[in-house]
Design a protein around this motif. Structure first.
Motif, PDB file in Angstrom:
ATOM      1  N   SER A   6       1.072  -0.449  -0.035  1.00  0.00           N
ATOM      2  CA  SER A   6      -0.184   0.349   0.181  1.00  0.00           C
ATOM      3  C   SER A   6       0.857   1.366   0.271  1.00  0.00           C
ATOM      4  CB  SER A   6      -0.879  -0.540   0.920  1.00  0.00           C
ATOM      5  OG  SER A   6      -1.331  -0.978   1.078  1.00  0.00           O
ATOM      6  N   PHE A   7       0.298   2.224  -0.697  1.00  0.00           N
ATOM      7  CA  PHE A   7       0.997   3.331  -0.853  1.00  0.00           C
ATOM      8  C   PHE A   7       0.250   4.457  -0.682  1.00  0.00           C
ATOM      9  CE2 PHE A   7       2.561   0.339  -3.885  1.00  0.00           C
ATOM     10  CZ  PHE A   7       3.880   0.190  -3.324  1.00  0.00           C
ATOM     11  N   ALA A   8       0.364   5.684   0.089  1.00  0.00           N
ATOM     12  CA  ALA A   8      -0.167   6.662   0.056  1.00  0.00           C
ATOM     13  C   ALA A   8       1.026   8.440  -0.255  1.00  0.00           C
ATOM     14  CB  ALA A   8      -0.554   7.340   1.678  1.00  0.00           C
ATOM     15  N   ASP A  10       0.674  12.388  -1.216  1.00  0.00           N
ATOM     16  CA  ASP A  10      -0.167  13.610  -1.998  1.00  0.00           C
ATOM     17  C   ASP A  10       0.057  13.627  -3.918  1.00  0.00           C
ATOM     18  OD1 ASP A  10      -0.533  14.822   0.146  1.00  0.00           O
ATOM     19  OD2 ASP A  10       1.688  16.324   0.240  1.00  0.00           O
ATOM     20  N   GLY A  11      -0.895  14.383  -4.659  1.00  0.00           N
ATOM     21  CA  GLY A  11      -0.582  13.831  -5.940  1.00  0.00           C
ATOM     22  C   GLY A  11      -2.274  14.805  -6.535  1.00  0.00           C
ATOM     23  N   PHE A  12      -1.611  14.648  -8.446  1.00  0.00           N
ATOM     24  CA  PHE A  12      -2.090  15.229  -8.970  1.00  0.00           C
ATOM     25  C   PHE A  12      -2.439  14.574 -10.359  1.00  0.00           C
ATOM     26  CE2 PHE A  12       0.210  19.015  -7.430  1.00  0.00           C
ATOM     27  CZ  PHE A  12      -1.146  19.686  -6.835  1.00  0.00           C
ATOM     28  N   VAL A  13      -3.970  14.289 -10.676  1.00  0.00           N
ATOM     29  CA  VAL A  13      -4.335  13.175 -12.272  1.00  0.00           C
ATOM     30  C   VAL A  13      -3.779  14.425 -13.300  1.00  0.00           C
ATOM     31  CG1 VAL A  13      -5.837  13.062 -13.456  1.00  0.00           C
ATOM     32  CG2 VAL A  13      -6.763  12.041 -11.118  1.00  0.00           C
ATOM     33  N   LEU A  14      -3.106  13.837 -14.043  1.00  0.00           N
ATOM     34  CA  LEU A  14      -3.232  14.345 -14.759  1.00  0.00           C
ATOM     35  C   LEU A  14      -3.499  13.951 -16.178  1.00  0.00           C
ATOM     36  CD1 LEU A  14       1.860  13.662 -14.928  1.00  0.00           C
ATOM     37  CD2 LEU A  14       0.586  15.558 -14.151  1.00  0.00           C
ATOM     38  N   HIS A  15      -4.116  13.133 -16.082  1.00  0.00           N
ATOM     39  CA  HIS A  15      -4.894  12.631 -17.489  1.00  0.00           C
ATOM     40  C   HIS A  15      -5.642  10.993 -17.113  1.00  0.00           C
ATOM     41  CE1 HIS A  15      -6.076  11.525 -22.125  1.00  0.00           C
ATOM     42  NE2 HIS A  15      -5.265  10.500 -21.859  1.00  0.00           N
ATOM     43  N   SER A  16      -6.684  10.898 -17.613  1.00  0.00           N
ATOM     44  CA  SER A  16      -7.105   9.909 -17.307  1.00  0.00           C
ATOM     45  C   SER A  16      -8.305   9.270 -18.694  1.00  0.00           C
ATOM     46  CB  SER A  16      -8.692  10.161 -16.516  1.00  0.00           C
ATOM     47  OG  SER A  16      -9.327  10.363 -16.592  1.00  0.00           O
ATOM     48  N   TYR A  17      -8.442   8.074 -18.746  1.00  0.00           N
ATOM     49  CA  TYR A  17      -9.303   7.378 -19.722  1.00  0.00           C
ATOM     50  C   TYR A  17      -9.688   6.675 -19.418  1.00  0.00           C
ATOM     51  CZ  TYR A  17      -5.059   5.011 -20.510  1.00  0.00           C
ATOM     52  OH  TYR A  17      -4.010   4.102 -19.944  1.00  0.00           O
ATOM     53  N   PRO A  18     -10.882   6.491 -20.026  1.00  0.00           N
ATOM     54  CA  PRO A  18     -12.112   5.030 -20.431  1.00  0.00           C
ATOM     55  C   PRO A  18     -11.411   3.695 -19.831  1.00  0.00           C
ATOM     56  CG  PRO A  18     -13.042   6.170 -21.742  1.00  0.00           C
ATOM     57  CD  PRO A  18     -11.332   6.721 -21.418  1.00  0.00           C
ATOM     58  N   ASN A  19     -12.063   2.519 -19.296  1.00  0.00           N
ATOM     59  CA  ASN A  19     -11.589   1.655 -19.117  1.00  0.00           C
ATOM     60  C   ASN A  19     -12.472   0.101 -18.389  1.00  0.00           C
ATOM     61  OD1 ASN A  19     -10.640  -1.055 -17.236  1.00  0.00           O
ATOM     62  ND2 ASN A  19      -9.010  -1.112 -18.607  1.00  0.00           N
ATOM     63  N   PRO A  58      -5.119  19.739  -6.333  1.00  0.00           N
ATOM     64  CA  PRO A  58      -4.139  18.754  -4.772  1.00  0.00           C
ATOM     65  C   PRO A  58      -5.142  17.522  -4.587  1.00  0.00           C
ATOM     66  CG  PRO A  58      -4.682  21.000  -4.656  1.00  0.00           C
ATOM     67  CD  PRO A  58      -5.202  21.180  -5.837  1.00  0.00           C
ATOM     68  N   LEU A  59      -4.364  16.551  -4.627  1.00  0.00           N
ATOM     69  CA  LEU A  59      -5.131  14.969  -3.834  1.00  0.00           C
ATOM     70  C   LEU A  59      -4.103  14.490  -2.898  1.00  0.00           C
ATOM     71  CD1 LEU A  59      -6.732  14.262  -7.469  1.00  0.00           C
ATOM     72  CD2 LEU A  59      -8.117  15.435  -5.895  1.00  0.00           C
ATOM     73  N   SER A  60      -5.139  14.147  -1.909  1.00  0.00           N
ATOM     74  CA  SER A  60      -4.819  12.481  -1.499  1.00  0.00           C
ATOM     75  C   SER A  60      -4.815  11.693  -1.839  1.00  0.00           C
ATOM     76  CB  SER A  60      -4.950  12.958   0.272  1.00  0.00           C
ATOM     77  OG  SER A  60      -4.765  14.276   0.745  1.00  0.00           O
ATOM     78  N   LEU A  61      -2.978  10.977  -2.161  1.00  0.00           N
ATOM     79  CA  LEU A  61      -4.399  10.084  -2.771  1.00  0.00           C
ATOM     80  C   LEU A  61      -3.211   8.660  -2.121  1.00  0.00           C
ATOM     81  CD1 LEU A  61      -3.154  10.648  -6.533  1.00  0.00           C
ATOM     82  CD2 LEU A  61      -5.285  10.342  -5.894  1.00  0.00           C
ATOM     83  N   GLU A  62      -4.326   7.343  -2.166  1.00  0.00           N
ATOM     84  CA  GLU A  62      -3.523   5.721  -1.591  1.00  0.00           C
ATOM     85  C   GLU A  62      -3.770   4.837  -2.694  1.00  0.00           C
ATOM     86  OE1 GLU A  62      -5.936   4.719   1.965  1.00  0.00           O
ATOM     87  OE2 GLU A  62      -6.202   7.126   3.297  1.00  0.00           O
ATOM     88  N   TRP A  63      -3.684   4.076  -2.763  1.00  0.00           N
ATOM     89  CA  TRP A  63      -2.697   3.165  -3.747  1.00  0.00           C
ATOM     90  C   TRP A  63      -2.118   1.238  -3.626  1.00  0.00           C
ATOM     91  CZ3 TRP A  63       0.376   7.253  -4.517  1.00  0.00           C
ATOM     92  CH2 TRP A  63       1.287   6.866  -4.289  1.00  0.00           C
ATOM     93  N   ALA A  75      -9.208   9.203  -3.165  1.00  0.00           N
ATOM     94  CA  ALA A  75      -8.627  10.361  -3.471  1.00  0.00           C
ATOM     95  C   ALA A  75      -9.975  11.172  -2.781  1.00  0.00           C
ATOM     96  CB  ALA A  75      -8.094   9.903  -5.476  1.00  0.00           C
ATOM     97  N   ASP A  76      -8.925  11.950  -2.940  1.00  0.00           N
ATOM     98  CA  ASP A  76      -9.833  12.753  -1.749  1.00  0.00           C
ATOM     99  C   ASP A  76      -9.129  14.523  -1.604  1.00  0.00           C
ATOM    100  OD1 ASP A  76     -11.140  11.354  -0.112  1.00  0.00           O
ATOM    101  OD2 ASP A  76      -9.468  10.934   0.929  1.00  0.00           O
ATOM    102  N   HIS A  77      -9.805  15.245  -2.250  1.00  0.00           N
ATOM    103  CA  HIS A  77      -9.216  17.298  -2.691  1.00  0.00           C
ATOM    104  C   HIS A  77      -9.508  17.420  -1.447  1.00  0.00           C
ATOM    105  CE1 HIS A  77     -12.347  17.335  -5.834  1.00  0.00           C
ATOM    106  NE2 HIS A  77     -11.081  17.703  -6.339  1.00  0.00           N
ATOM    107  N   GLN A  78      -7.803  17.827  -1.171  1.00  0.00           N
ATOM    108  CA  GLN A  78      -7.079  18.441  -0.163  1.00  0.00           C
ATOM    109  C   GLN A  78      -7.787  19.917   0.161  1.00  0.00           C
ATOM    110  OE1 GLN A  78      -2.941  18.531  -0.571  1.00  0.00           O
ATOM    111  NE2 GLN A  78      -2.708  16.232  -0.251  1.00  0.00           N
TER     112      GLN A  78
END
Length: 247
Positions: A6-8, A10-19, A58-63, A75-78
């Motif tokens: 597991s990881f956590a 701060d981060g940003f989404v640069l790009h997204s596409y459907p899956n 700016p997001l708080s990300l967990e993956w 993923a939550d907004h900071q």
């Protein structure tokens, strides 16, 4: 039985596409792990989604996960940045594309992450249309400088190529990619190597990321374009083409 890591961060989404029908593939830029690709399961369910996946926020990300494609857990907004509009929005897309094309996955650059956040914040904060163009160019040049430095492509700005001679602000120079600034001595040299011509005062200003002078800002744009094109190789920037078409 192997457990998922597991990881956590701060981060940003640069790009997204459907899956598939309900999921998204995300390209993210994180403080502690650099670029990370993630699968956001169920993210296309609209209001019922458990993720905050807005670009330029700016997001708080967990993956978690061990494979190259990680799985997003939360993923939550900071905080909420103002919406980026007009030319500033194209500039923000350009910054994202630079990271996608040049930054290596899973390679953290905390100072670059901070510069990215500062750049996006500056673009989001533009309120005065009469100053927008200059402020956009300044924000982009500062980001490009830090990007090149952090990725190991930093520019030589304080001394002449192949020597320890300090840059003379009153002299003119030719900037040769992979070599540095060469003091201008002949017209023949310009034709032979076709570098960027710029003043010593511009080099000094660039070394301090100072863009108050209009000439410095214009010459810096030419230099950055040449250097970035060199490091992109055969990759093209779609945002540049879009900006040209819009103009």
């Amino acid at each position: 039985m192997r457990t998922s890591t597991s990881f956590a961060s701060d981060g940003f989404v640069l790009h997204s596409y459907p899956n598939k029908e309900t999921s998204l593939i995300l390209e993210t830029f994180t403080r502690s792990h650099g670029r990370v690709a993630m699968l956001a399961k169920g993210a296309k369910r609209g209001a019922s989604s458990k993720y905050a996946l807005n670009a330029f926020q700016p997001l708080s990300l967990e993956w978690f996960g061990r494979a190259d494609m990680k799985t997003l857990k939360a993923a939550d907004h900071q905080r909420i940045n103002p919406q980026i509009r007009g030319p500033a929005l194209m500039a923000a897309f350009y910054v994202n594309e630079l990271l996608l094309k040049l930054a290596v996955k899973d390679d953290a650059h905390e100072q670059l992450f901070d510069q990215y956040g500062e750049t996006i914040g500056a673009l989001a904060g533009l309120q005065h249309v009469d100053r927008a163009a200059r402020e956009i160019e300044t924000a982009l040049r500062r980001f490009e400088l830090k990007l090149l430095e952090e990725l190991g492509y930093g520019l030589t700005l304080t001394h002449e190529a192949d020597s320890d001679a300090a840059i003379d602000p009153s002299a003119d120079y030719l900037y040769v990619v992979e070599r540095g600034p060469v003091r201008l001595t002949s017209q023949h040299e310009i034709r032979a190597i076709d570098p960027v011509r710029l003043s010593g005062s511009t080099l000094v200003a660039l070394s301090h990321a100072e863009f108050s002078d209009a000439s410095t800002l214009a010459q810096a744009k030419q230099l950055m374009r040449r250097v970035i094109n060199h490091h992109l190789g055969d990759k093209s920037l779609h945002t540049r083409q879009l900006i040209r078409e819009m103009k």
